[in-house]
Design an enzyme around this catalytic site. Structure first.
Site, PDB file in Angstrom:
ATOM      1  N   SER A  47       0.842  -1.203   0.000  1.00 55.52           N
ATOM      2  CA  SER A  47       0.000   0.000   0.000  1.00 55.52           C
ATOM      3  C   SER A  47       0.876   1.252   0.000  1.00 55.52           C
ATOM      4  O   SER A  47       0.387   2.358  -0.253  1.00 55.52           O
ATOM      5  CB  SER A  47      -0.951   0.005   1.204  1.00 55.52           C
ATOM      6  OG  SER A  47      -0.246  -0.241   2.397  1.00 55.52           O
ATOM      7  N   ASP A  85       5.752  -7.018   2.740  1.00 58.22           N
ATOM      8  CA  ASP A  85       4.718  -7.381   1.771  1.00 58.22           C
ATOM      9  C   ASP A  85       5.366  -7.626   0.402  1.00 58.22           C
ATOM     10  O   ASP A  85       6.044  -6.738  -0.124  1.00 58.22           O
ATOM     11  CB  ASP A  85       3.726  -6.208   1.669  1.00 58.22           C
ATOM     12  CG  ASP A  85       2.348  -6.644   1.233  1.00 58.22           C
ATOM     13  OD1 ASP A  85       2.115  -7.859   1.057  1.00 58.22           O
ATOM     14  OD2 ASP A  85       1.490  -5.752   1.071  1.00 58.22           O
ATOM     15  N   LYS A 115       4.431 -11.378   3.494  1.00 62.55           N
ATOM     16  CA  LYS A 115       3.016 -11.585   3.150  1.00 62.55           C
ATOM     17  C   LYS A 115       2.888 -11.627   1.638  1.00 62.55           C
ATOM     18  O   LYS A 115       3.606 -10.910   0.933  1.00 62.55           O
ATOM     19  CB  LYS A 115       2.152 -10.445   3.707  1.00 62.55           C
ATOM     20  CG  LYS A 115       0.680 -10.585   3.312  1.00 62.55           C
ATOM     21  CD  LYS A 115      -0.207  -9.565   4.001  1.00 62.55           C
ATOM     22  CE  LYS A 115      -0.271  -8.235   3.331  1.00 62.55           C
ATOM     23  NZ  LYS A 115      -0.742  -8.245   1.917  1.00 62.55           N
ATOM     24  N   GLU A 117      -0.283 -12.278  -1.621  1.00 55.87           N
ATOM     25  CA  GLU A 117      -1.723 -12.326  -1.890  1.00 55.87           C
ATOM     26  C   GLU A 117      -2.088 -13.590  -2.663  1.00 55.87           C
ATOM     27  O   GLU A 117      -1.367 -14.003  -3.573  1.00 55.87           O
ATOM     28  CB  GLU A 117      -2.146 -11.092  -2.700  1.00 55.87           C
ATOM     29  CG  GLU A 117      -1.990  -9.803  -1.913  1.00 55.87           C
ATOM     30  CD  GLU A 117      -2.461  -8.567  -2.682  1.00 55.87           C
ATOM     31  OE1 GLU A 117      -3.076  -8.709  -3.756  1.00 55.87           O
ATOM     32  OE2 GLU A 117      -2.197  -7.461  -2.192  1.00 55.87           O
ATOM     33  N   GLU A 180      -9.385  -9.795   3.769  1.00 56.17           N
ATOM     34  CA  GLU A 180      -9.734  -8.410   3.397  1.00 56.17           C
ATOM     35  C   GLU A 180     -11.041  -8.387   2.605  1.00 56.17           C
ATOM     36  O   GLU A 180     -11.245  -9.180   1.670  1.00 56.17           O
ATOM     37  CB  GLU A 180      -8.611  -7.775   2.547  1.00 56.17           C
ATOM     38  CG  GLU A 180      -8.971  -6.358   2.110  1.00 56.17           C
ATOM     39  CD  GLU A 180      -7.801  -5.522   1.588  1.00 56.17           C
ATOM     40  OE1 GLU A 180      -6.650  -5.977   1.629  1.00 56.17           O
ATOM     41  OE2 GLU A 180      -8.079  -4.389   1.145  1.00 56.17           O
TER      42      GLU A 180
HETATM   43  O1  KIV Z   1      -0.541  -3.421   1.589  1.00 54.07           O
HETATM   44  C1  KIV Z   1      -1.202  -3.356   2.638  1.00 54.07           C
HETATM   45  O2  KIV Z   1      -1.160  -2.369   3.372  1.00 54.07           O
HETATM   46  C2  KIV Z   1      -2.037  -4.492   2.980  1.00 54.07           C
HETATM   47  C3  KIV Z   1      -2.918  -4.379   4.182  1.00 54.07           C
HETATM   48  C4  KIV Z   1      -3.969  -3.401   3.964  1.00 54.07           C
HETATM   49  C5  KIV Z   1      -3.430  -5.685   4.632  1.00 54.07           C
HETATM   50  O3  KIV Z   1      -1.992  -5.465   2.309  1.00 54.07           O
END
Ligand code: KIV
Length: 262
Positions: A47, A85, A115, A117, A180
């Protein structure tokens, strides 16, 4: 919070029904505020593309940018678990790329986990990364990297598919899953069905924990906020007020005053 948050901490919290609190952060000062406030998990989210870089989606974010932001967040972290992420196309191209890129978050950037997706479509990838000793958090439901495939940022309501995704990513070795944009009743069923903790964003109150984008929570964002966001502060207005006062004082010759001079 006194001790370092580890996977064991999170599993114990789920067992005891204690809520896990997570937030995003992208830079040193905010990561320090978030950590020192007692949040359990800091996600350096892709994000960053929308929140910090001002882009219209997360898709352009690169691995090098994620490593840069994760490095500076890790420097500020104390006890919170840092999750990096994996950006679009850093794990979809091959299992080898996925392991190498996931490894960079731990080796170069100080993250404790990554993390990514996707559900069943990425279960082999999750298996391979966690098989390499890298804890993986999955992310199902509304997955922003698939915005074009989903036809927009849409709430995902197919219970059967979501449950199948959740069960398979748990079997593949994910230590946790972000849910989400999922109706509360479905998140509740998934949370009950899984041994690993679920972290919700727009997924209702029954998840084992919650995450929000920090800038949304702090009101540092003048974009439209999704329904699931609660704004706990209005730093945008505070910042504008402070800056306006600075402009006025400089123009009126009031700043710098004597005490600010050598
Ligand atoms: O990229 C991000 O901030 C996210 C969260 C909103 C879970 O994936």
């Amino acid at each position: 919070m006194k001790s370092q948050v580890t996977l064991t901490t999170l599993y114990k919290m789920k067992e005891k029904g204690e809520k896990i609190v997570a937030l995003t952060a992208y830079d040193y000062p905010f990561a320090k505020i978030v950590n020192d406030s007692g949040v359990h998990m800091i996600l350096v989210g892709d994000s960053v593309g929308m929140v910090i870089q001002g882009k219209s989606s997360t898709l352009p974010v690169t691995m090098d940018e994620m490593i840069y932001h994760t490095c500076i967040v890790s420097k500020a972290a104390g006890n919170a678990m840092i999750v990096g992420d994996m950006p679009f196309m850093s794990y979809q191209t091959s299992i080898e790329d996925a392991i190498a890129n996931a490894g960079r978050f731990l080796k170069e950037a100080g993250a404790a986990a990554v993390k990514l997706e996707g559900g069943r479509a990425v279960s082999e990838t999750i298996k391979a990364i966690s098989g390499a000793g890298i804890p993986v958090q999955a992310h199902i439901g509304l997955t922003p990297q698939s915005v074009h495939q989903m036809g927009g940022y849409r709430v995902q309501r197919n219970e059967e598919q979501l449950m199948a995704d959740a069960l398979e990513i748990e079997s593949a070795g994910a230590f946790s899953v972000v849910l989400e944009g999922i109706p509360s009743e479905i998140s509740e069923k998934i949370t009950k069905a899984l041994a690993i903790p679920t972290i919700g964003i727009g997924a209702g109150p029954h998840c084992d924990g919650q995450i929000l984008v920090l800038h949304d929570l702090l009101g540092l964002n003048d974009r439209h906020l999704p329904k699931f966001v609660k704004q706990y502060a209005n730093l945008l207005d505070d910042a504008k007020t402070g800056i306006k006062q600075y402009i006025e004082e400089v123009q009126a010759g009031k700043f710098p005053a004597k005490k600010h001079c050598y």
